[in-house]
Design a protein around this motif. Structure first.
Motif, PDB file in Angstrom:
ATOM      1  N   MET A 195      -0.326 -34.072  19.452  1.00 52.93           N
ATOM      2  CA  MET A 195       0.910 -34.098  19.162  1.00 52.93           C
ATOM      3  C   MET A 195       1.572 -34.744  20.395  1.00 52.93           C
ATOM      4  N   TRP A 429       9.272 -36.942  17.861  1.00 58.52           N
ATOM      5  CA  TRP A 429       7.817 -36.409  17.965  1.00 58.52           C
ATOM      6  C   TRP A 429       6.819 -37.569  16.997  1.00 58.52           C
ATOM      7  N   PHE A 431       2.638 -37.486  15.746  1.00 61.26           N
ATOM      8  CA  PHE A 431       1.245 -36.608  15.471  1.00 61.26           C
ATOM      9  C   PHE A 431       0.252 -37.203  14.724  1.00 61.26           C
ATOM     10  N   LEU A 471       6.432 -29.303  13.519  1.00 61.70           N
ATOM     11  CA  LEU A 471       7.110 -30.286  14.255  1.00 61.70           C
ATOM     12  C   LEU A 471       8.757 -30.419  13.976  1.00 61.70           C
TER      13      LEU A 471
END
Length: 720
Positions: A195, A429, A431, A471
């Motif tokens: 992540m 973000w 991942f 997240l």
């Protein structure tokens, strides 16, 4: 660590006085400092000095794993394990040719040759100063050997070749594929979580990175390696490699996750045999000669001696022939760029930002790994493997394609810009959990419709929705809350599966015997919050039920072209759901006296000895582990099962090295390693991290000299 015998070569050693003098001189330019967790902090005058010390420290901690990795990568395992390993060696040697590697070494850039020489010297100096250590096979390491294990992909990719069919072809006998090769047996999910969180989604405005490889335990060495030439890197190095594979430096960090990309292909070759016995294969309108090569392999005999077997092997321009199917010879094509891979693997550890990191990626010598990246400039990224053959998307490369049709041929490699990626996505973000790339950055992910089918063959897995869930839950991440997210206990697979089970029980008529027998287990699961916990009896029942349902779903799921998770959720019958729940409750009762057993009583971490394949024992000490297999959607993964003579489950894979890194004005990090840093049972660092590992209690990383002050156990020169 074994105690070194300074400067004395063993009696059976091939070391010479000039070797020892050279090694001692280089060792004088290296300092190894062990912190209070046994982690080696290696400082060298030059990069080569640092590599010398780095590999020496690894050998101190677990020389056996280093040698074993090179027995595998060089195709020499049978020399230690006997003739049963000959087919694994042959598979490796179809791709790894020592003669070619020696030529690659000779043409390597000077800086890389220096590193490879330092690598070999560090290992040989360790053996020279530790005469009590007896290598099984490799008594002297040569610099070129480092090229046999340069990136990791040659091992992962090559394992797709089924050994039974390789033996059937080159052993000239009929052999059925095993259930494991046919993917009918459950395989513990392997891979990793990564992540990367942008400053916009952190409380303090600093990028964060989660490093969470899911590998077999004790697979990598945690190290800090520094030189006067700009090397300053911390993280996990696979035993025997001289680069940090997953880690960070003062400015940037990278986390590799196994990719579901399809960049390893099989080509079905049409073979024609001439009157003189020569073989050719058809390619378009021409016949091309089949390439032949003799490979001689040594193996250990029952009396401890060595014998040899020689094989005549075959190849086309697509790759080596690995099996026969439907009257065609199957050629296997994969990335085999050891020189480029080793350069990319080392140089990226010195990358200071995304631009520098992507420059090293232009070697295009990473074939099996996605990458999550973050840096101190606030950049984050999700990247796909850079080795990506360009192909005609009309063909389904998940199966052997017609090698005689030029249209199926690889047409060079994709450019980096043409690969799916998410660089500084607006959502803040990125991942990967070994799932498809199409959700890597939420709404800012690459779109499947824009890419060829071969960019993904993994699909989704239960960790994907769980990663998105944690997240998306906040935009003020700190290192502490990222650690919490990495150990969030929600099990997405059971959140999806249990309602169907409960509904099946609800639909049973009153008075039904099964309804009465399963009332208690159903009540437990109905009220469960789908979260693992050490004291949770529902976790135990759900895992045992899930395993039973998986066993009856794997084959029909494969036949239907579905993931087992999708099949269990959407196509398993009510009768199957209920019957397998009864089986799970009965098994728990049989093994533990009740179907209501706390998960901590079952799921255990145990480290008894330093053997690569450990024997487990219910009578010996072990630690409870609250998290489950990644199979059920747990981000923190613990792949455990029963073993001969045990009732408890013991883990052998999953979370191995876990780290969270914050890229502020000064980098900060926290980490934990499964068990401990040393492979020696008599070391205080053999199992000193077990409790922290099980509880997700990461320890501070000592990255700067000031961090290390007060935490030094020993500081020394190699050989002293």
């Amino acid at each position: 660590m074994g105690l070194p015998v300074s400067g004395v070569a063993s009696a059976d050693s091939t070391r010479t006085a000039p070797d020892l003098a050279r090694w001692r001189k280089q060792a004088a330019h290296v300092t190894i400092t062990r912190d209070d967790w046994g982690i080696p902090h290696v400082v060298g005058r030059t990069d080569a000095d640092a590599v010398f010390g780095m590999i020496y420290a690894q050998a101190e901690d677990d020389f056996n794993r280093i040698e074993n990795n090179y027995l595998v990568s060089l195709g020499r395992l049978a020399e230690a394990d006997g003739e049963s390993a000959i087919w694994q060696d042959l598979r490796q040697r179809l791709f790894i040719d020592p003669g070619v590697l020696k030529k690659d070494y000779a043409k390597s850039p000077g800086w890389l040759r220096e590193l490879m020489q330092a690598w070999a010297d560090g290992l040989n100096y360790y053996l020279a100063t530790h005469p009590d250590v007896r290598p099984r096979v490799i008594k002297r390491f040569e610099p070129w050997m480092a090229l046999s294990f340069s990136e990791g992909s040659i091992g992962g990719d090559i394992e797709r070749v089924p050994l039974t069919q390789l033996e059937a072809f080159y052993g000239d006998r009929e052999l059925p594929m095993t259930d494991e090769e046919r993917e009918l047996l459950f395989r513990e999910p392997k891979g990793s979580n990564g992540m990367a969180i942008a400053p916009s989604h952190t409380r303090d405005g600093h990028a964060l990175l989660l490093i969470n490889p899911h590998t077999s335990f004790f697979f990598r060495s945690e190290q800090h390696v520094t030189s006067g030439e700009g090397l300053n890197v911390y993280g996990a190095a696979t035993w025997g490699q001289f680069f940090i594979y997953q880690g960070f430096n003062a400015n940037a960090g990278w986390m590799h996750t196994s990719s579901g990309v399809d960049n390893v292909d099989e080509f079905a070759e049409t073979i024609e045999t001439g009157a003189n016995g020569s073989r050719s294969y058809r390619y378009g309108n021409e016949l091309r000669p089949v390439t032949t090569k003799k490979i001689t392999l040594s193996y250990r005999t029952a009396d401890g001696g060595q014998a040899q077997r020689t094989f005549t092997t075959f190849a086309t321009h697509h790759g080596p022939i690995v099996r026969e199917a439907d009257g065609k010879w199957i050629a296997f094509a994969l990335m085999n760029k050891p020189l480029e891979a080793l350069q990319q693997s080392f140089l990226r550890t010195k990358a200071r930002d995304y631009a520098n990191f992507i420059k090293t990626a232009d070697f295009k010598a990473n074939s099996s790994n996605n990458t999550l990246f973050a840096d101190s400039k606030g950049g984050i990224a999700f990247l796909m493997p850079q080795f990506m053959p360009l192909r005609d998307d009309r063909f389904d490369y998940r199966r052997p394609v017609d090698g005689s049709d030029p249209a199926t041929n690889w047409r060079g490699l994709h450019s980096l810009a043409s690969l799916p990626q998410a660089v500084n996505p607006k959502n803040g973000w990125a991942f990967n959990s070994n799932n498809w790339p199409w959700t890597a950055a939420g709404p800012d992910s690459p779109k499947a419709g824009d890419y060829a089918r071969y960019f993904d063959q993994a699909g989704e897995n239960p960790r994907g929705p769980q990663a998105i869930r944690v997240l998306s839950a906040r935009n003020d991440f700190t290192p502490e809350t990222l650690i919490e997210a990495a150990f969030d206990p929600y099990l997405t697979a059971f959140a999806r599966l249990v309602p169907g089970l409960v509904s099946a029980w609800d639909d049973l008529p009153e008075g039904d015997q099964q309804k009465e027998e399963l009332a208690g287990p159903i009540g437990l699961l109905r009220d469960w919050d789908h979260r693992w916990a050490a004291d949770s009896t529902a976790t135990s029942l759900a895992v045992f039920w899930g395993e039973a349902l998986w066993a009856v779903s794997a084959q029909p799921a494969r036949d239907a072209g579905l993931s087992v998770w999708d099949y269990m959720a959407d196509r398993a019958t009510d009768a199957q759901r209920l019957t397998t729940l009864g089986e799970a409750a009965e098994r728990l009762t049989q093994d533990f006296g009740s179907w209501q057993v706390p998960w901590s009583e079952i799921n255990r971490f145990q480290r008894n000895d330093g053997a690569i394949v450990q024997k487990f024992d219910d009578a010996k000490p072990s630690s409870p582990v609250p998290f489950t297999s990644a199979q059920w959607g747990s981000l923190a993964s613990f792949g455990a099962r029963r073993y001969p003579g045990t009732k408890r489950y013991y883990g052998t894979s999953g979370n191995s090295f876990v780290a969270v890194v914050e890229f502020g004005p000064k980098v900060r990090a926290w980490a934990v390693t499964a068990g401990g840093a040393s492979g020696h049972p008599d070391s205080p660092h053999f199992n000193d991290q077990a409790e922290r590992y099980a509880s997700g209690d990461l320890r501070p990383v000592y990255f700067y000299p000031d961090d290390l002050k007060g935490h030094i156990e020993r500081s020394y020169k190699p050989g002293k």
